[in-house]
Design a protein around this motif. Sequence first.
Motif, PDB file in Angstrom:
ATOM      1  N   THR A 150       0.828  -1.207   0.000  1.00 44.67           N
ATOM      2  CA  THR A 150       0.000   0.000   0.000  1.00 44.67           C
ATOM      3  C   THR A 150       0.859   1.251   0.000  1.00 44.67           C
ATOM      4  N   GLU A 151       1.927   1.264   0.791  1.00 44.78           N
ATOM      5  CA  GLU A 151       2.810   2.431   0.837  1.00 44.78           C
ATOM      6  C   GLU A 151       3.485   2.657  -0.511  1.00 44.78           C
ATOM      7  N   ILE A 152       3.914   1.590  -1.154  1.00 46.30           N
ATOM      8  CA  ILE A 152       4.559   1.730  -2.467  1.00 46.30           C
ATOM      9  C   ILE A 152       3.561   2.232  -3.501  1.00 46.30           C
ATOM     10  N   SER A 153       2.358   1.680  -3.474  1.00 45.00           N
ATOM     11  CA  SER A 153       1.320   2.137  -4.392  1.00 45.00           C
ATOM     12  C   SER A 153       0.995   3.606  -4.149  1.00 45.00           C
ATOM     13  N   ASP A 154       0.927   4.014  -2.880  1.00 42.31           N
ATOM     14  CA  ASP A 154       0.631   5.414  -2.554  1.00 42.31           C
ATOM     15  C   ASP A 154       1.746   6.334  -3.029  1.00 42.31           C
ATOM     16  N   TYR A 155       3.006   5.918  -2.866  1.00 40.59           N
ATOM     17  CA  TYR A 155       4.131   6.714  -3.373  1.00 40.59           C
ATOM     18  C   TYR A 155       3.978   6.941  -4.877  1.00 40.59           C
ATOM     19  N   TYR A 156       3.681   5.866  -5.577  1.00 46.58           N
ATOM     20  CA  TYR A 156       3.532   5.949  -7.033  1.00 46.58           C
ATOM     21  C   TYR A 156       2.373   6.864  -7.414  1.00 46.58           C
ATOM     22  N   ASN A 157       1.218   6.653  -6.793  1.00 48.09           N
ATOM     23  CA  ASN A 157       0.020   7.393  -7.184  1.00 48.09           C
ATOM     24  C   ASN A 157       0.060   8.857  -6.772  1.00 48.09           C
ATOM     25  N   GLU A 158       0.705   9.169  -5.642  1.00 50.59           N
ATOM     26  CA  GLU A 158       0.732  10.562  -5.195  1.00 50.59           C
ATOM     27  C   GLU A 158       1.629  11.409  -6.083  1.00 50.59           C
ATOM     28  N   THR A 159       2.535  10.782  -6.782  1.00 46.36           N
ATOM     29  CA  THR A 159       3.475  11.515  -7.628  1.00 46.36           C
ATOM     30  C   THR A 159       2.983  11.643  -9.057  1.00 46.36           C
ATOM     31  N   VAL A 160       2.268  10.641  -9.531  1.00 50.08           N
ATOM     32  CA  VAL A 160       1.826  10.636 -10.921  1.00 50.08           C
ATOM     33  C   VAL A 160       0.582  11.507 -11.069  1.00 50.08           C
ATOM     34  N   GLY A 161       0.656  12.500 -11.870  1.00 48.28           N
ATOM     35  CA  GLY A 161      -0.492  13.358 -12.130  1.00 48.28           C
ATOM     36  C   GLY A 161      -1.347  12.821 -13.255  1.00 48.28           C
ATOM     37  N   PRO A 162      -2.250  13.628 -13.772  1.00 48.73           N
ATOM     38  CA  PRO A 162      -3.100  13.188 -14.880  1.00 48.73           C
ATOM     39  C   PRO A 162      -2.295  13.023 -16.162  1.00 48.73           C
ATOM     40  N   VAL A 163      -2.807  12.219 -17.070  1.00 51.38           N
ATOM     41  CA  VAL A 163      -2.165  12.080 -18.376  1.00 51.38           C
ATOM     42  C   VAL A 163      -2.600  13.196 -19.315  1.00 51.38           C
ATOM     43  N   ALA A 164      -3.696  13.867 -18.974  1.00 61.61           N
ATOM     44  CA  ALA A 164      -4.134  15.046 -19.724  1.00 61.61           C
ATOM     45  C   ALA A 164      -4.853  15.984 -18.761  1.00 61.61           C
ATOM     46  N   HIS A 165      -4.573  17.285 -18.881  1.00 60.18           N
ATOM     47  CA  HIS A 165      -5.149  18.273 -17.965  1.00 60.18           C
ATOM     48  C   HIS A 165      -5.351  19.584 -18.722  1.00 60.18           C
ATOM     49  N   VAL A 359     -10.459  20.297 -16.512  1.00 63.13           N
ATOM     50  CA  VAL A 359     -10.824  18.948 -16.948  1.00 63.13           C
ATOM     51  C   VAL A 359      -9.575  18.061 -16.925  1.00 63.13           C
ATOM     52  N   ARG A 360      -9.706  16.872 -16.320  1.00 70.26           N
ATOM     53  CA  ARG A 360      -8.553  15.985 -16.176  1.00 70.26           C
ATOM     54  C   ARG A 360      -8.897  14.550 -16.566  1.00 70.26           C
ATOM     55  N   VAL A 361      -7.889  13.846 -17.103  1.00 74.02           N
ATOM     56  CA  VAL A 361      -7.976  12.414 -17.390  1.00 74.02           C
ATOM     57  C   VAL A 361      -6.783  11.728 -16.736  1.00 74.02           C
ATOM     58  N   TYR A 362      -7.052  10.706 -15.935  1.00 76.56           N
ATOM     59  CA  TYR A 362      -6.012   9.898 -15.310  1.00 76.56           C
ATOM     60  C   TYR A 362      -6.050   8.491 -15.906  1.00 76.56           C
ATOM     61  N   ASP A 363      -4.891   7.859 -15.964  1.00 77.69           N
ATOM     62  CA  ASP A 363      -4.825   6.510 -16.533  1.00 77.69           C
ATOM     63  C   ASP A 363      -4.930   5.434 -15.467  1.00 77.69           C
TER      64      ASP A 363
END
Length: 373
Positions: A150-165, A359-363
């Motif tokens: 969970t911590e590793i997943s949270d590190y990854y997700n908190e850093t990765v922004g949207p693929v389009a914004h 408007v945002r799109v996340y992958d």
Amino acid sequence: TSINSQHASGTNDFTTCSWFKTTSTTSFQGFNYIAGNVVDGSPWNGYHLGLNNSKPHMVAISAPNVNYPITGTSNVNDGKWHFICGGRDGGTVFLYTDGQLDGTTNIGSATLETPSTSWIGGSEGNTSPMRKFTGTIDEVRMHDRALTSTEISDYYNETVGPVAHWKLEENNPSSSGFIDSTGNGWDGQCYSSCPSRVTGMDGYGQSHSGGASGGGLGRNTSLILDGAKGATLSTWFKLSTLSGDGAFISSIYGSHSQIGLGYDDASTDVFKFTLEDVSGGIQSVNCDASACAPVTGDWHHLAVSLKSNSVEWYYDGQLVETDSVTFSELEPQLVNRIRIAGRFDQNINYYYSGSLDDVRVYDRGLSAEQVSD
């Protein structure tokens, strides 16, 4: 770069994580180190995290020269940013790539005779750094414990922004277009007619006339989403009418929307989400009016998070409804012919009527905390 560190010694647990991006898409031959403290020489010892022939790699080495390696499954030598974590948890060595477990191996009670120096972008050789990484490295983290999945997943997700914004701040979109602020290049142009700039929820937004001749942002190229991770669509909106319908954001392929989020008065004034998976199945789910009631004249935030076999609805930052969907995987080129303030399919002659902002799109499917942030 060398660092005075003894964070992975003996049988202690540890985790090292890093973002990286290769600068050459030709195959990496052999090992290319991102971070670790391995000593290339005799005897070999320590650990390293990096690439092995273009794939993620983690190895722990105990004396005398006993290797405990893991090589991941995907080719990450593609010039894109990736997140890698490796470490030890008791008797197990583990490897994560882009927030997902990519392999484990048993190390038992083996002892790592760890050097006092850690390296970033290479390893310690007899006279100079060796096995240098070719590319860019960022956000290296070294922990003296085993991080949870969970911590590793949270590190990854908190850093990765949207693929389009699309912030929709443009004053003259007929000449400037609409800029994708991520830098991923998903800029768009007006189609049918240009919207007008208005005061938005944050800064400025765009007001769309709707009806049969409305228009908004369009782009006729595909935005690739990894179906295994799901997707999230979000926007601020202000309805100007409850008549007609229209998509805040959608992609139309043929006669239908591959993915779309918007307002639908044909279903008794509700918000609608549509999607198509790789099998060609098209599904549509509505957010119940009691959970996210459409109103005119006020700004509200709406987000849908697609995860596995569920769609989560967030209205003004709060999880208000979860719907089940029969879903295997998104169409690989899911967002084709992107439209903002468009329609759900070509057989419906209504475009969205009202204002939009941010408007945002996340992958991937976002969590409640990530949506509220």
